[in-house]
Design an enzyme around this catalytic site. Structure first.
Site, PDB file in Angstrom:
ATOM      1  N   LYS A   1       5.409  -2.012  -3.330  1.00  0.00           N
ATOM      2  CA  LYS A   1       6.504  -2.736  -2.677  1.00  0.00           C
ATOM      3  C   LYS A   1       6.902  -3.937  -3.529  1.00  0.00           C
ATOM      4  O   LYS A   1       6.023  -4.627  -4.083  1.00  0.00           O
ATOM      5  CB  LYS A   1       6.062  -3.190  -1.285  1.00  0.00           C
TER       6      LYS A   1
ATOM      7  N   SER B   1       6.140  -3.800   9.450  1.00  0.00           N
ATOM      8  CA  SER B   1       6.813  -3.342   8.232  1.00  0.00           C
ATOM      9  C   SER B   1       6.098  -2.249   7.451  1.00  0.00           C
ATOM     10  O   SER B   1       6.689  -1.684   6.521  1.00  0.00           O
ATOM     11  CB  SER B   1       7.066  -4.524   7.297  1.00  0.00           C
TER      12      SER B   1
ATOM     13  N   SER C   1      10.155  -3.225   6.960  1.00  0.00           N
ATOM     14  CA  SER C   1      10.756  -3.521   5.681  1.00  0.00           C
ATOM     15  C   SER C   1      10.220  -2.679   4.521  1.00  0.00           C
ATOM     16  O   SER C   1      10.894  -2.557   3.500  1.00  0.00           O
ATOM     17  CB  SER C   1      10.572  -4.995   5.344  1.00  0.00           C
TER      18      SER C   1
END
Lengths: 485, 96
Positions: free
Chosen positions: A79, A178, A154
């Site tokens: 990420k 997330s 996210s």
């Protein structure tokens, strides 16, 4: 068949016997990226040259001695809010568009130690603020199961890249859901560990009292392998916990006889779709058949979690994001006469709409005259929410419910009103406020879109969470389905 | 009654060092008002005798040994700086 349909243990065996090379695995990644990345758009940065060089170096080394690390040579995506030395890291924000980190996050150092190969950096909502990846400053990642739908957020890029077979596994981060919500939307396994289990050093901070890094994988066993590689005390993170890390994989016995499951009535109530509710009730039948028992309980303060979360996380974010001021790194406006103007224009031009909204909310909640009414009030309600969990865990081993109230929604469906968008996180947020661990595992489909089962455990009891998730997975076939891209 | 006025929004934007346009001020007033109104449901709860939670773990005052270490090389520090000169980070004028 994709090589990534093999489990880590099988890939390790093939690598060990030299029936497979690390270069084969890295080739598989980039071949698949070539085929589907144009549709999925999960990556913000690809690191092909270094990945291929690393693969070659690992293959050369394996000629001397057979690999021992279980994660040796396996392709991973990261990420883009986890800093990687020399590899652009943006947190999907224009303000960090050209940021070239000068150090590795602790989790990246740990991955280097076990010799994974980083394929690239994955898209997300800007600074992890969002539930759909529509808040990325650069691109919208799409759901591999249906390209009209969001992948969740996210960590949308992290979940979508694994579901699409672009990487074997990935790292995400979870502040209010997330990791779990995109894992649910994309039909993969996502774990948010106990707060403090995994070092946050090098994770670009959103809400420091809630953020945790965790693994996203295709199955529970692989997830346990990856968590074992990244968990552990780190003196560079003052909130890192000094606890012994058990062998999570060794705990996957399949035996859940006598396990006591709590099902909060608030998690199956209003707002949760009928298909989602039914998939959870079916999952409970599966767990019963495996020898567990379940009862309905109440987490009475659940309905206050969303408001509590938005006040606390936005307050922390407003402080954390003060560092992006155009001085030491990141974007700086070219149009400023003096320092204050430079700060204001840099931040106005560099941050996206949602990030600015949360900075504003947080600054307001922390401002003189409002601090007690909003910020401190929310901290007190957080105590009540945490106590709800403690009471249930006195009598039950795990809490089970849905991960999200619906399957993945359509792109653009929830962008108009921030409050409707926030409601997607209603079942995941209480877990972060309480700091407990929780996993999302595939538990069904609604019109071809994956659904996720959330299993929540006591502080630092990831072993039980994994054991239950694994027993469920072994008794079902949902995780074996692949999206057709 | 609205919870936050446009003037307050402009003041908060100044505190947050965010330049906002008139349109943004209007939009943010509207949106923040909704979010704050929503957040006020917390007032339904009596929290007079509840301790605030800043952090879920029982960890306090974490110290590590104070040892001298090599600082970062200057070129590394300056690598991401938008503007620098003579080994220093450069910013626009601070005073008139």
């Amino acid at each position: 068949m994709s090589l990534f349909e093999h489990k880590i243990s099988e890939l390790h065996e093939l690598l060990h016997k030299r029936d497979l090379s690390v270069s084969d695995l890295v080739d598989e990644s980039f071949k698949r990226i070539g085929e589907v990345e144009g549709k999925v758009q999960a990556f913000l940065t690809l690191d092909e040259e270094n990945a291929r060089a690393a693969a070659k170096a690992l293959d050369d080394k394996a000629i001397q001695s057979a690999p021992v690390n279980k994660l040796y040579g396996l392709p991973i995506g990261i990420k883009d809010n986890i800093v990687t030395k020399g590899l652009r890291t943006t947190a999907a924000s224009k303000i960090l568009e050209k940021f070239d980190p000068i150090y590795d996050a602790t989790v990246i150092q740990k991955l280097k130690h076990v010799e994974t190969v980083t394929i690239g950096k994955l898209n997300m909502d800007e600074f992890a603020m969002g539930s759909s990846n529509e808040n990325s400053g650069f691109q919208k990642t799409l759901n591999p199961w249906n390209l009209d739908r969001v992948p969740g957020g996210s960590s949308g890029g992290s979940a979508a890249s694994v579901a699409a077979g672009e990487v074997l596994f990935s790292l995400g981060s979870d502040t209010g859901g997330s990791i779990r919500q995109p894992a649910s939307y994309c039909g993969v396994v996502g774990m948010k560990p106990t707060y403090g289990l995994v070092s946050r050093f090098g994770l670009i901070a959103f809400a420091s009292s809630l953020d945790q890094i965790g693994p996203i994988t295709r199955n529970v066993e692989d997830n346990a392998f990856l968590l074992n590689a990244i968990a552990g005390y780190d003196e560079m993170d003052s909130t890192s916990a000094k606890v012994d890390i058990p062998d999570y994989v060794g705990g996957l016995t399949g035996d859940i006889k006598g396990l006591r499951i709590a099902v909060p009535k608030e998690y199956l109530g209003e707002g949760v779709s009928e298909e989602v509710r039914n998939s959870v009730l079916d999952a409970l039948k599966v767990l019963e058949k495996e020898g567990a028992t379940w009862e309905e309980v109440s987490l009475p303060h659940s309905k206050y979690a969303l408001a509590t979360y938005y006040l606390l996380s936005s307050s922390e974010a407003s402080a954390n994001l003060a560092r992006f001021d155009g001085v030491r790194y990141g974007y700086r406006t070219p149009n400023a006469e003096n320092l204050i103007e430079m700060y204001k224009k840099t931040r106005a031009e560099g941050f996206g709409e949602e990030v600015k909204r949360r900075i504003m909310l947080g600054t307001f909640a922390l401002s003189s005259g409002y601090y007690d009414a909003y910020y401190k009030k929310a901290q007190k309600v957080r105590t009540l929410i945490k106590q709800d969990f403690e009471k249930v865990f006195e009598q039950y081993d795990v809490i089970v419910g849905p991960t999200a109230p619906t399957p993945a929604f359509k792109i653009g469906e929830n962008t108009r009103d921030p409050l409707t968008m926030y409601a997607n996180d209603i079942l995941t947020i209480p877990v972060n406020l309480a700091g407990v661990p929780a996993i999302s595992v595939p538990c069904g489909f609604d019109k071809g879109l994956p659904l996720g089962l959330q299993i929540i455990g006591r502080h630092f009891d990831e072993r039980t969470v994994y054991k239950v998730a694994h027993a469920f997975e072994q008794a079902t076939e949902f995780h074996k389905q692949q999206p057709q891209l | 009654m609205s919870r936050i006025s446009e003037d307050q929004v402009k003041h908060v934007a100044h505190l947050a060092r965010l330049a906002i346009t008139e349109e943004e001020a209007e939009m943010l007033t509207n949106q923040l008002d909704k979010i704050i109104t929503f957040a006020e449901q917390l007032n339904e709860l009596d929290t007079d005798n509840v301790e605030p939670t800043a952090h879920v773990l029982e960890i306090k005052n974490v110290m590590r040994e104070d040892r001298a270490q090599q600082g970062l090389p200057r070129e590394e520090v300056l690598k991401n700086a938008p503007e620098h000169q003579d080994g220093q980070i450069k910013v626009p004028g601070i005073m008139e």
